[in-house]
Design an enzyme around this catalytic site. Structure first.
Site, PDB file in Angstrom:
ATOM      1  CD  GLU A  57       3.257  45.790  33.711  1.00 27.96           C
ATOM      2  OE1 GLU A  57       3.578  46.503  32.946  1.00 27.96           O
ATOM      3  OE2 GLU A  57       3.786  44.679  34.049  1.00 27.96           O
ATOM      4  CB  CYS A  80       5.629  45.816  27.473  1.00 28.08           C
ATOM      5  SG  CYS A  80       4.782  44.108  27.791  1.00 28.08           S
ATOM      6  CD1 TRP A 175      40.949  38.328  52.649  1.00 33.85           C
ATOM      7  CD2 TRP A 175      40.581  38.954  50.670  1.00 33.85           C
ATOM      8  NE1 TRP A 175      40.532  37.267  51.706  1.00 33.85           N
ATOM      9  CE2 TRP A 175      40.108  37.781  50.488  1.00 33.85           C
ATOM     10  CE3 TRP A 175      40.069  39.888  49.601  1.00 33.85           C
ATOM     11  CZ2 TRP A 175      39.706  37.024  49.417  1.00 33.85           C
ATOM     12  CZ3 TRP A 175      39.764  39.236  48.259  1.00 33.85           C
ATOM     13  CH2 TRP A 175      39.623  37.736  48.331  1.00 33.85           C
ATOM     14  NE  ARG A 189      33.038  39.866  42.188  1.00 40.42           N
ATOM     15  CZ  ARG A 189      33.809  39.157  42.707  1.00 40.42           C
ATOM     16  NH1 ARG A 189      33.600  37.757  43.017  1.00 40.42           N
ATOM     17  NH2 ARG A 189      35.143  39.449  42.779  1.00 40.42           N
ATOM     18  CG  ASP A 205      44.865  39.142  42.487  1.00 39.93           C
ATOM     19  OD1 ASP A 205      45.731  39.066  43.026  1.00 39.93           O
ATOM     20  OD2 ASP A 205      44.156  40.208  42.486  1.00 39.93           O
ATOM     21  NE  ARG A 212      32.772  33.545  46.227  1.00 33.27           N
ATOM     22  CZ  ARG A 212      33.550  34.102  45.564  1.00 33.27           C
ATOM     23  NH1 ARG A 212      33.651  34.110  44.112  1.00 33.27           N
ATOM     24  NH2 ARG A 212      34.652  35.055  46.176  1.00 33.27           N
ATOM     25  CB  ALA A 298      46.885  50.359  38.402  1.00 33.99           C
TER      26      ALA A 298
END
Length: 366
Positions: A57, A80, A175, A189, A205, A212, A298
C-alpha cells in the site's frame, strides 16, 4: 453478500499479479500487491518486496502522490494497523484521502484480524471485502496456516517413474525426471522457507538443496534430519550460501562443533527415540516459516505421511518403468484393509517436458 463488479475482480486480479512478484522474497511476510484506481484506470501500483521493505500500500501511495485522494485502492490482504519492522498502513491510507478500499481477505495475523478494516471504516472510508478471496488465500496459504494454527504448510516432493520407483535397483536416480521438472522443483524451493531432508538422502545423493533460479530470492533454510549426528562438514549443502539446521535425536543441542557459523544443531528427540516430526514442524513455524518442502527418501516421506503432517504432495512422474528392485516412494506401516487406505485428492495435473506434475492433497477424515 453483494457480488463484486467486473472492475473489482479485474483490479484485484492485478493486485494478486503484483503480489506474486514477491513469491520468493517476502518470507516470513505474506505476498501483497496493491493498485490505486481513478475513473476505472490504474494510476499507481505497488507490491511488498521483502521483510523490512515498504508494504504494498505504501509502495503504491508513493507512486500515486496526490492522485490517491478520492481514488479506490485494491489490496489482496487487509491493510495492517500495527507497528512491525515498518509502520502501519491504515493511517497512511486515511491521510492520503482514498475514497474506497477493496480487500480480498482479512489478515489472519491476530495483531490485525479485522482491526485494519475497522480503522478505515471509522475514518469514513468505504471498505469492500471479498473479491478474489479464494485466490488471495491460496497465494498466502502457508502464512494463513501459520497465523491460524501456529504451523507452516508442509509439502512433500517426490520424483518417480510411473511404476512408483524413485531409484533403480542399484540406487541410481539422477535423473529420473526431465530438466523441465527439475527446474520446477527449484521454483518450489525458492517459494519455501525451509527444505527438509534426511541424512540418508544427504549420504547417498549429497544434494545442495538450495534454490537455483535467475531471479531474486531468499534461500530457504536447509534442514537435515540426523538422529545420530552423522552429518559431515564436507557435505555439498555446506558449499553454497544459506543457513543449515541439523535436527538430532540425542543429547546435542546447539553444539555445532566442526561446522561453520551458519549451522545450528537442535535436539528434537521423540518418545520413540527418533526425531519428533510434529515438534519439528512447530519449531519451524516458531521460526517464521510459512511453507516447508520435504525432499527426502521413502523413510522420511512415509514418516510425514503416517503422522498426518502433509498438506500437499508434489509428485513428478516420468513415463518410464524401473521394475522390481527399484526404490519405493514411501515406507509406510502395513495397510491390510482397503478401507484403511490414505485417500488423496488430485488438485492439479501439469505437464513439464516429458513428465507430469501432480498436486495431491490428503482427504482429511473428520
Amino acid at each position: 453478500m453483494i457480488e463484486p463488479s467486473p472492475l473489482d475482480l479485474q483490479m484485484m486480479g492485478r493486485a494478486l499479479e503484483l503480489a506474486a512478484k514477491g513469491l520468493y522474497t517476502t518470507k516470513p511476510n505474506p505476498r501483497v500487491g496493491c493498485v490505486i484506481v481513478r475513473d476505472a484506470e490504474i494510476v499507481a501500483e505497488g507490491w511488498h518486496r521483502a521483510a523490512g521493505k515498504a508494504h504494498a500500500e505504501i509502495d503504491a501511495l508513493d507512486m500515486a502522490g496526490d492522485r490517491a485522494r478520492g481514488a479506490d485502492l485494491y489490496v489482496n490482504l487487509e491493510p495492517c494497523c500495527h507497528v512491525g519492522r515498518t509502520g502501519p498502513c491504515t493511517p497512511a491510507l486515511i491521510e492520503a484521502g482514498v475514497r474506497r478500499v477493496v480487500v480480498a481477505m482479512e489478515d489472519p495475523n491476530p495483531k490485525v484480524s479485522g482491526n485494519g478494516i475497522k480503522a478505515l471504516k471509522e475514518a469514513g472510508i468505504d471498505v469492500t471485502l471479498g473479491p478474489q478471496a479464494e485466490a488471495a488465500r491460496e497465494l498466502n496459504e502457508g502464512f494463513v496456516l501459520r497465523m491460524e494454527r501456529s504451523r507452516p504448510l508442509v509439502r512433500v516432493k517426490l520424483a518417480a517413474t510411473v511404476d512408483g520407483r524413485t531409484a533403480a535397483a542399484d540406487g541410481s536416480s539422477q535423473w529420473i525426471t526431465s530438466i523441465e521438472a527439475r527446474h520446477d522443483v527449484h521454483r518450489w524451493r525458492a517459494a519455501s522457507a525451509a527444505v527438509v531432508t534426511g541424512i540418508g538422502t544427504v549420504t547417498s545423493d549429497d544434494p545442495r538443496l538450495n534454490a537455483r533460479l535467475d531471479s531474486d530470492l531468499v534461500q530457504p533454510i536447509r534442514v537435515v534430519l540426523d538422529g545420530n549426528a552423522r552429518l559431515e562438514p564436507g557435505a555439498a549443502l555446506f558449499k553454497v550460501d544459506g543457513p543449515v539446521l541439523v535436527v538430532t535425536a540425542g543429547e546435542q543441542d546447539g553444539d555445532a562443533t566442526g561446522f561453520d557459523a551458519r549451522t545450528e544443531l537442535i535436539n528434537l528427540q521423540g518418545e520413540d527415540g527418533l526425531v519428533d516430526l510434529f515438534a519439528l514442524v512447530m519449531e519451524l513455524g516458531e521460526r517464521g516459516c510459512n511453507d516447508i518442502l520435504v525432499e527426502a527418501g521413502a523413510g522420511v516421506a512415509g514418516a510425514f505421511a503416517a503422522r498426518d503432517l502433509v498438506d500437499e504432495y508434489l509428485l513428478y512422474l516420468a513415463p518410464d518403468l524401473l521394475g522390481n528392485g527399484g526404490r519405493e516412494m514411501f515406507m509406510l506401516p502395513e495397510i491390510r484393509n482397503l478401507g484403511d487406505r490414505i485417500p488423496l485428492e488430485v488438485q492439479e495435473v501439469h505437464q513439464l517436458g516429458r513428465d507430469l506434475r501432480l498436486r495431491l492433497r490428503p482427504v482429511r477424515r473428520h
